[in-house]
Design a protein around this motif. Structure first.
Motif, PDB file in Angstrom:
ATOM      1  N   GLU A  66       0.825  -1.200   0.000  1.00 37.95           N
ATOM      2  CA  GLU A  66       0.000   0.000   0.000  1.00 37.95           C
ATOM      3  C   GLU A  66       0.869   1.263   0.000  1.00 37.95           C
ATOM      4  N   GLN A  67       1.978   1.231   0.762  1.00 32.17           N
ATOM      5  CA  GLN A  67       2.893   2.372   0.768  1.00 32.17           C
ATOM      6  C   GLN A  67       3.551   2.558  -0.601  1.00 32.17           C
ATOM      7  N   ILE A  68       3.934   1.425  -1.198  1.00 31.12           N
ATOM      8  CA  ILE A  68       4.554   1.490  -2.526  1.00 31.12           C
ATOM      9  C   ILE A  68       3.571   2.081  -3.540  1.00 31.12           C
ATOM     10  N   ALA A  69       2.312   1.628  -3.486  1.00 28.32           N
ATOM     11  CA  ALA A  69       1.297   2.140  -4.417  1.00 28.32           C
ATOM     12  C   ALA A  69       1.076   3.635  -4.215  1.00 28.32           C
ATOM     13  N   SER A  70       1.091   4.073  -2.936  1.00 24.46           N
ATOM     14  CA  SER A  70       0.903   5.491  -2.650  1.00 24.46           C
ATOM     15  C   SER A  70       2.044   6.323  -3.212  1.00 24.46           C
ATOM     16  N   GLU A  71       3.271   5.841  -3.048  1.00 19.87           N
ATOM     17  CA  GLU A  71       4.424   6.581  -3.559  1.00 19.87           C
ATOM     18  C   GLU A  71       4.421   6.620  -5.088  1.00 19.87           C
ATOM     19  N   ARG A  72       4.024   5.520  -5.700  1.00 22.50           N
ATOM     20  CA  ARG A  72       3.969   5.505  -7.166  1.00 22.50           C
ATOM     21  C   ARG A  72       2.919   6.489  -7.690  1.00 22.50           C
ATOM     22  N   SER A  73       1.813   6.590  -6.933  1.00 20.29           N
ATOM     23  CA  SER A  73       0.795   7.567  -7.308  1.00 20.29           C
ATOM     24  C   SER A  73       1.342   8.983  -7.198  1.00 20.29           C
ATOM     25  N   ASN A  74       2.146   9.213  -6.157  1.00 23.64           N
ATOM     26  CA  ASN A  74       2.769  10.522  -5.976  1.00 23.64           C
ATOM     27  C   ASN A  74       3.718  10.843  -7.132  1.00 23.64           C
ATOM     28  N   VAL A  75       4.476   9.820  -7.563  1.00 22.46           N
ATOM     29  CA  VAL A  75       5.384  10.002  -8.702  1.00 22.46           C
ATOM     30  C   VAL A  75       4.608  10.387  -9.959  1.00 22.46           C
ATOM     31  N   ALA A  76       3.464   9.712 -10.161  1.00 17.91           N
ATOM     32  CA  ALA A  76       2.643  10.010 -11.338  1.00 17.91           C
ATOM     33  C   ALA A  76       2.144  11.458 -11.308  1.00 17.91           C
ATOM     34  N   SER A  77       1.747  11.921 -10.100  1.00 11.41           N
ATOM     35  CA  SER A  77       1.281  13.304  -9.978  1.00 11.41           C
ATOM     36  C   SER A  77       2.405  14.295 -10.264  1.00 11.41           C
ATOM     37  N   LEU A  82       5.253  18.031 -13.935  1.00 12.23           N
ATOM     38  CA  LEU A  82       6.442  18.326 -14.737  1.00 12.23           C
ATOM     39  C   LEU A  82       6.075  18.546 -16.198  1.00 12.23           C
ATOM     40  N   ASN A  83       5.235  17.680 -16.715  1.00 17.02           N
ATOM     41  CA  ASN A  83       4.809  17.831 -18.115  1.00 17.02           C
ATOM     42  C   ASN A  83       4.108  19.171 -18.342  1.00 17.02           C
ATOM     43  N   LYS A  84       3.310  19.586 -17.331  1.00 18.39           N
ATOM     44  CA  LYS A  84       2.611  20.867 -17.445  1.00 18.39           C
ATOM     45  C   LYS A  84       3.598  22.032 -17.455  1.00 18.39           C
ATOM     46  N   CYS A  85       4.638  21.900 -16.631  1.00 17.73           N
ATOM     47  CA  CYS A  85       5.655  22.947 -16.572  1.00 17.73           C
ATOM     48  C   CYS A  85       6.410  23.077 -17.894  1.00 17.73           C
ATOM     49  N   LEU A  86       6.625  21.954 -18.545  1.00 16.99           N
ATOM     50  CA  LEU A  86       7.364  21.960 -19.805  1.00 16.99           C
ATOM     51  C   LEU A  86       6.647  22.767 -20.881  1.00 16.99           C
ATOM     52  N   THR A  87       5.333  22.865 -20.776  1.00 12.02           N
ATOM     53  CA  THR A  87       4.553  23.602 -21.778  1.00 12.02           C
ATOM     54  C   THR A  87       4.266  25.043 -21.352  1.00 12.02           C
ATOM     55  N   SER A  88       4.731  25.423 -20.150  1.00 10.94           N
ATOM     56  CA  SER A  88       4.477  26.771 -19.653  1.00 10.94           C
ATOM     57  C   SER A  88       5.638  27.706 -19.999  1.00 10.94           C
ATOM     58  N   LYS A  98      13.137  21.465  -9.411  1.00 13.71           N
ATOM     59  CA  LYS A  98      12.634  21.002  -8.118  1.00 13.71           C
ATOM     60  C   LYS A  98      11.807  19.731  -8.256  1.00 13.71           C
ATOM     61  N   LEU A  99      10.967  19.675  -9.290  1.00 11.50           N
ATOM     62  CA  LEU A  99      10.135  18.483  -9.506  1.00 11.50           C
ATOM     63  C   LEU A  99      10.984  17.268  -9.835  1.00 11.50           C
ATOM     64  N   VAL A 100      12.047  17.481 -10.618  1.00  7.85           N
ATOM     65  CA  VAL A 100      12.943  16.363 -10.944  1.00  7.85           C
ATOM     66  C   VAL A 100      13.558  15.794  -9.666  1.00  7.85           C
ATOM     67  N   ASP A 101      13.981  16.692  -8.764  1.00  8.74           N
ATOM     68  CA  ASP A 101      14.554  16.238  -7.496  1.00  8.74           C
ATOM     69  C   ASP A 101      13.528  15.467  -6.665  1.00  8.74           C
ATOM     70  N   ASN A 104      13.011  11.998  -8.163  1.00 10.40           N
ATOM     71  CA  ASN A 104      14.132  11.113  -7.841  1.00 10.40           C
ATOM     72  C   ASN A 104      14.076  10.654  -6.391  1.00 10.40           C
ATOM     73  N   SER A 105      13.712  11.577  -5.490  1.00 10.25           N
ATOM     74  CA  SER A 105      13.604  11.235  -4.080  1.00 10.25           C
ATOM     75  C   SER A 105      12.493  10.215  -3.841  1.00 10.25           C
ATOM     76  N   SER A 106      11.358  10.398  -4.520  1.00 15.41           N
ATOM     77  CA  SER A 106      10.238   9.451  -4.373  1.00 15.41           C
ATOM     78  C   SER A 106      10.614   8.080  -4.891  1.00 15.41           C
ATOM     79  N   ASN A 107      11.335   8.050  -6.015  1.00 13.27           N
ATOM     80  CA  ASN A 107      11.766   6.763  -6.569  1.00 13.27           C
ATOM     81  C   ASN A 107      12.701   6.031  -5.610  1.00 13.27           C
ATOM     82  N   LYS A 108      13.588   6.795  -4.945  1.00 12.01           N
ATOM     83  CA  LYS A 108      14.490   6.182  -3.974  1.00 12.01           C
ATOM     84  C   LYS A 108      13.701   5.604  -2.801  1.00 12.01           C
TER      85      LYS A 108
END
Length: 287
Positions: A66-77, A82-88, A98-101, A104-108
């Motif tokens: 459940e924790q892993i699923a929650s973190e993966r959901s956070n990564v998706a958000s 990030l994608n939205k920022c790329l078009t702004s 900051k989002l890249v960092d 990476n932290s969430s993936n770790k």
């Protein structure tokens, strides 16, 4: 009509001749049958023990998943942001870094949770295997052993350990306690809590006030037997009573009450030893 009569006669003859088994052959068959019955009981008991261990491990796995699923959901958000920022506008460059960092932290942290789950499962497996080596198949019938989150739980019923309505150790409990002492000595660096439990029926003894007293006295009796008779270091032992307030079954049936009347021996690794195996979560506050 002769053929049916002859056929019936032949069948009757075969039944009579085949039914005539010698006493020796019958005893051999009966002995084989008894051995098979004994093996079947052993297999069923081993299966029940494995199911209990699996249930505890599954609970731990579910929590981590459940924790892993929650973190993966956070990564998706974060990835969507990030994608939205790329078009702004170009002002989004700072946010992108900051989002890249954060990603990476969430993936770790996800990897840390996966590693923690694997280490926890491995610890339980090692403890279970060691216990299996310590006790024979016949000995395993007398005790209920579970390993949950690195802690060994050994549960013994009151009718095995004590004289009826008393806290005195019965004569027949000696063999069982010697097996428990063997396990405790195998885990010489672990702490041991002896915990008494009762059903909710009030005790009516002159020298015992209530179920709190009874459960504590029973735990103390086991501690002193382990120390004085089986040579367990008393510095490792703690006696405690929980009375009727830690039931594992309903007290509305005789079977439930019998299950609740138990003494639990809890073998616990020291906190620093356990944390060495589990490790620490990474610091996600630093960028």
């Amino acid at each position: 009509m002769k053929f049916p009569i002859l056929a019936l006669t032949g069948i009757a003859f075969l039944a009579i001749t085949q039914g005539c088994v010698s006493t020796k052959k019958y005893e051999q068959l009966q002995s084989s049958y008894n051995e098979l019955q004994e093996k079947t009981r052993d297999i069923n008991q081993k299966y029940q023990s494995s199911q209990q261990e699996l249930s505890g491990s599954s609970s731990r796995v579910k929590s981590l998943e459940e924790q892993i699923a929650s973190e993966r959901s956070n990564v998706a958000s974060l990835q969507a942001a990030l994608n939205k920022c790329l078009t702004s506008s170009s002002q989004g460059n700072v946010n992108i870094s900051k989002l890249v960092d954060e990603i990476n932290s969430s993936n770790k942290y996800i990897q840390h949770l996966v590693n923690t789950k694997n280490k926890s499962d491995s610890l339980n497996m090692v403890l279970t295997n060691n216990l299996t080596r310590s006790l024979s198949r016949e000995e395993m019938r007398d005790v209920d052993v579970q390993v949950l989150k690195g802690v060994v739980y050994i549960s013994l019923s009151d009718n095995m350990l004590y004289k009826s309505g008393s806290y005195e150790i019965s004569d027949k409990a000696g063999e069982t306690l010697s097996k428990i002492a063997k396990i405790i000595k195998d885990y010489k660096d672990y702490e041991v809590l002896i915990e008494g439990n009762t059903d909710n029926v009030p005790i009516s003894k002159v020298n015992i006030r209530n179920n709190w007293d009874l459960s504590a006295l029973r735990a103390s009796s086991v501690v002193q037997a382990l120390q004085n008779t089986y040579g367990v270091d008393p510095k490792r032992l703690t006696a405690g009573g929980r009375g009727e307030y830690n039931p594992v079954a309903g007290n509305d049936t005789d079977a439930g009450k019998a299950t609740n009347r138990r003494t639990q021996i809890i073998i616990t690794p020291k906190l620093d030893q356990f944390m060495e195996l589990i490790g620490k979560a990474p610091d996600t506050t630093k960028q």
